[in-house]
Write a protein that holds these residues in place. Structure first.
Motif, PDB file in Angstrom:
ATOM      1  N   GLY A  68       1.620 -19.849 -12.078  1.00 55.64           N
ATOM      2  CA  GLY A  68       2.042 -18.980 -13.171  1.00 55.64           C
ATOM      3  C   GLY A  68       2.935 -19.641 -14.198  1.00 55.64           C
ATOM      4  N   PHE A  69       3.839 -20.511 -13.737  1.00 62.00           N
ATOM      5  CA  PHE A  69       4.804 -21.118 -14.656  1.00 62.00           C
ATOM      6  C   PHE A  69       4.366 -22.493 -15.143  1.00 62.00           C
ATOM      7  CE2 PHE A  69       8.597 -23.519 -15.820  1.00 62.00           C
ATOM      8  CZ  PHE A  69       9.297 -22.599 -16.592  1.00 62.00           C
ATOM      9  N   CYS A  70       3.767 -23.288 -14.243  1.00 62.94           N
ATOM     10  CA  CYS A  70       3.464 -24.681 -14.589  1.00 62.94           C
ATOM     11  C   CYS A  70       2.060 -24.886 -15.167  1.00 62.94           C
ATOM     12  CB  CYS A  70       3.629 -25.566 -13.355  1.00 62.94           C
ATOM     13  SG  CYS A  70       5.279 -25.536 -12.621  1.00 62.94           S
ATOM     14  N   VAL A  71       1.066 -24.229 -14.590  1.00 61.84           N
ATOM     15  CA  VAL A  71      -0.322 -24.515 -14.948  1.00 61.84           C
ATOM     16  C   VAL A  71      -0.888 -23.538 -15.985  1.00 61.84           C
ATOM     17  CG1 VAL A  71      -2.685 -24.603 -14.057  1.00 61.84           C
ATOM     18  CG2 VAL A  71      -0.827 -25.651 -12.760  1.00 61.84           C
ATOM     19  N   LYS A 118      -1.260 -32.252  -8.275  1.00 59.50           N
ATOM     20  CA  LYS A 118      -2.030 -33.374  -8.813  1.00 59.50           C
ATOM     21  C   LYS A 118      -2.733 -32.970 -10.106  1.00 59.50           C
ATOM     22  CE  LYS A 118      -3.815 -37.515  -8.770  1.00 59.50           C
ATOM     23  NZ  LYS A 118      -2.965 -38.694  -9.056  1.00 59.50           N
ATOM     24  N   PHE A 119      -3.152 -31.723 -10.194  1.00 59.55           N
ATOM     25  CA  PHE A 119      -3.812 -31.217 -11.403  1.00 59.55           C
ATOM     26  C   PHE A 119      -2.860 -31.254 -12.597  1.00 59.55           C
ATOM     27  CE2 PHE A 119      -5.037 -27.487 -14.081  1.00 59.55           C
ATOM     28  CZ  PHE A 119      -6.262 -27.969 -14.523  1.00 59.55           C
ATOM     29  N   ILE A 120      -1.587 -30.953 -12.366  1.00 62.87           N
ATOM     30  CA  ILE A 120      -0.581 -31.009 -13.434  1.00 62.87           C
ATOM     31  C   ILE A 120      -0.470 -32.436 -13.972  1.00 62.87           C
ATOM     32  CG2 ILE A 120       1.896 -30.778 -13.909  1.00 62.87           C
ATOM     33  CD1 ILE A 120       1.879 -28.425 -11.902  1.00 62.87           C
ATOM     34  N   GLU A 121      -0.526 -33.400 -13.070  1.00 63.43           N
ATOM     35  CA  GLU A 121      -0.516 -34.803 -13.485  1.00 63.43           C
ATOM     36  C   GLU A 121      -1.815 -35.151 -14.219  1.00 63.43           C
ATOM     37  OE1 GLU A 121      -1.063 -39.045 -11.240  1.00 63.43           O
ATOM     38  OE2 GLU A 121       0.388 -37.656 -10.349  1.00 63.43           O
TER      39      GLU A 121
END
Length: 343
Positions: A68-71, A118-121
């Protein structure tokens, strides 16, 4: 200048209480923990402190925070993501390169929970998330820090670089579960306490091993047993004397097994026992046991007899530590082989 601090606590030392004591009604505070149970506990304690849940405090489970907050703010429209799933990604059996979007998103557009960090990276949005943290929160609190694993551990260390005060709490030796496994990423993270602390310090985070060294839950008797037999440093706020007894007498063992007021903690397969029991690792976070009975499996029993419990595999030793430190009162140890003779 923002402060960054990890407190390595012991079981029953009041980690959650410590976080709640550091809350106020005028600074913007984010609290992240892992399970719904932990989040509900934190919310209840916040309401007990203030009489209500202040609007300046946000409490999320870890995966709520990640998604909710990062992706979601950065990738929702790009991939039309529907949510997250906790199924194993397909390349647990078939290799996919990091550059393949199917490594992170299922065919029906759900993100794999074990790949969120890992997706955020992969999406190169870490700096964006850091900026969001700095913009929306003055403080970032993280409970049960020791449950971070795989890419999740790397991500939180990166997010701690945001211009936001960070206060993390956890118990290194209660690492019986991690957020995700992903190949060899951080597979040996919890093998050595000194290496773990040095890794965190290199990220600019101060490691505090003194503030929450004493347990309110465990008596000096239990703490001494843990120190001597497991080599884990833990002290007690209490001064009373309790018992920890190794039972071999069949009548005493049968009496304990029939006593519904004494929880039985077994290594695993609690659903297969003839008496009500819980697995050693399953009882982590529970704080409502007075007397306990710990059933030693064959390996643990043999090492206990030789005074070599410290040589247990790290994950097994941690689970035994969790089981022992549920005890507020007396603790009874029983060899599983003695129970088998009664059945």
């Amino acid at each position: 200048m923002a402060t960054k601090r990890l407190i390595l606590a012991v079981a029953g030392s009041g980690k959650t209480r410590y976080l709640v004591e550091n809350l106020n009604e005028h600074e913007r505070i984010l609290i992240v923990s892992f399970t719904n149970t932990c989040v509900d506990l934190i919310k209840r304690r916040i309401i007990s402190k203030f009489g209500f849940l202040p609007g300046n405090i946000r409490v999320y489970t870890y995966f709520e925070f990640l998604y909710g907050f990062c992706v979601k703010p950065f990738t929702l429209k790009k991939y039309r993501i529907k949510g997250i799933i906790f199924d194993p990604p397909p390349d647990f059996t078939t290799y996919l390169p990091n550059s393949d979007i199917n490594k992170y998103i299922s065919t029906n557009r759900y993100l794999y929970s074990s790949r969120l960090a890992k997706f955020i990276e992969f999406e190169n949005i870490i700096e964006g998330v850091q900026s969001r943290l700095s913009t929306f929160f003055d403080h970032f609190f993280f409970d049960e820090f020791q449950d971070l694993g795989g890419h999740d551990f790397n991500l939180i260390l990166q997010l701690a670089q945001a211009n936001t005060n960070c206060l993390f709490v956890g118990d290194f030796y209660q690492n019986t579960y991690v957020t995700s496994f992903d190949g060899k990423v951080n597979m040996n993270l919890y093998s050595n306490l000194d290496d773990y602390c040095n890794r965190i310090k290199r990220s600019g985070i101060t490691v505090d091993i003194q503030s929450l060294l004493k347990s309110y839950r465990c008596s000096p008797t239990i703490c001494e047993f843990v120190r001597v037999n497991l080599g884990i440093r833990i002290e007690s706020h209490r001064e009373d004397v309790t018992k920890i007894v190794y039972l071999t007498d069949p009548e005493s063992i049968e009496s304990i097994l029939k006593n519904s007021n004494i929880v039985k903690l077994v290594y695993d397969r609690s659903n297969e026992t003839s008496f009500y029991s819980k697995n050693w690792g399953e009882c982590k976070g529970e704080d409502d046991y007075d007397n306990t009975c710990i059933v030693l499996n064959d390996t643990t029993s043999k090492l206990f007899a030789k005074g070599k419990l410290q040589t247990l595999a790290a994950r097994t030793k941690n689970k035994l530590y969790v089981a022992l430190t549920r005890t507020k009162g007396d603790c009874f140890l029983i060899d599983n082989s003695h129970i088998k003779k009664l059945q």
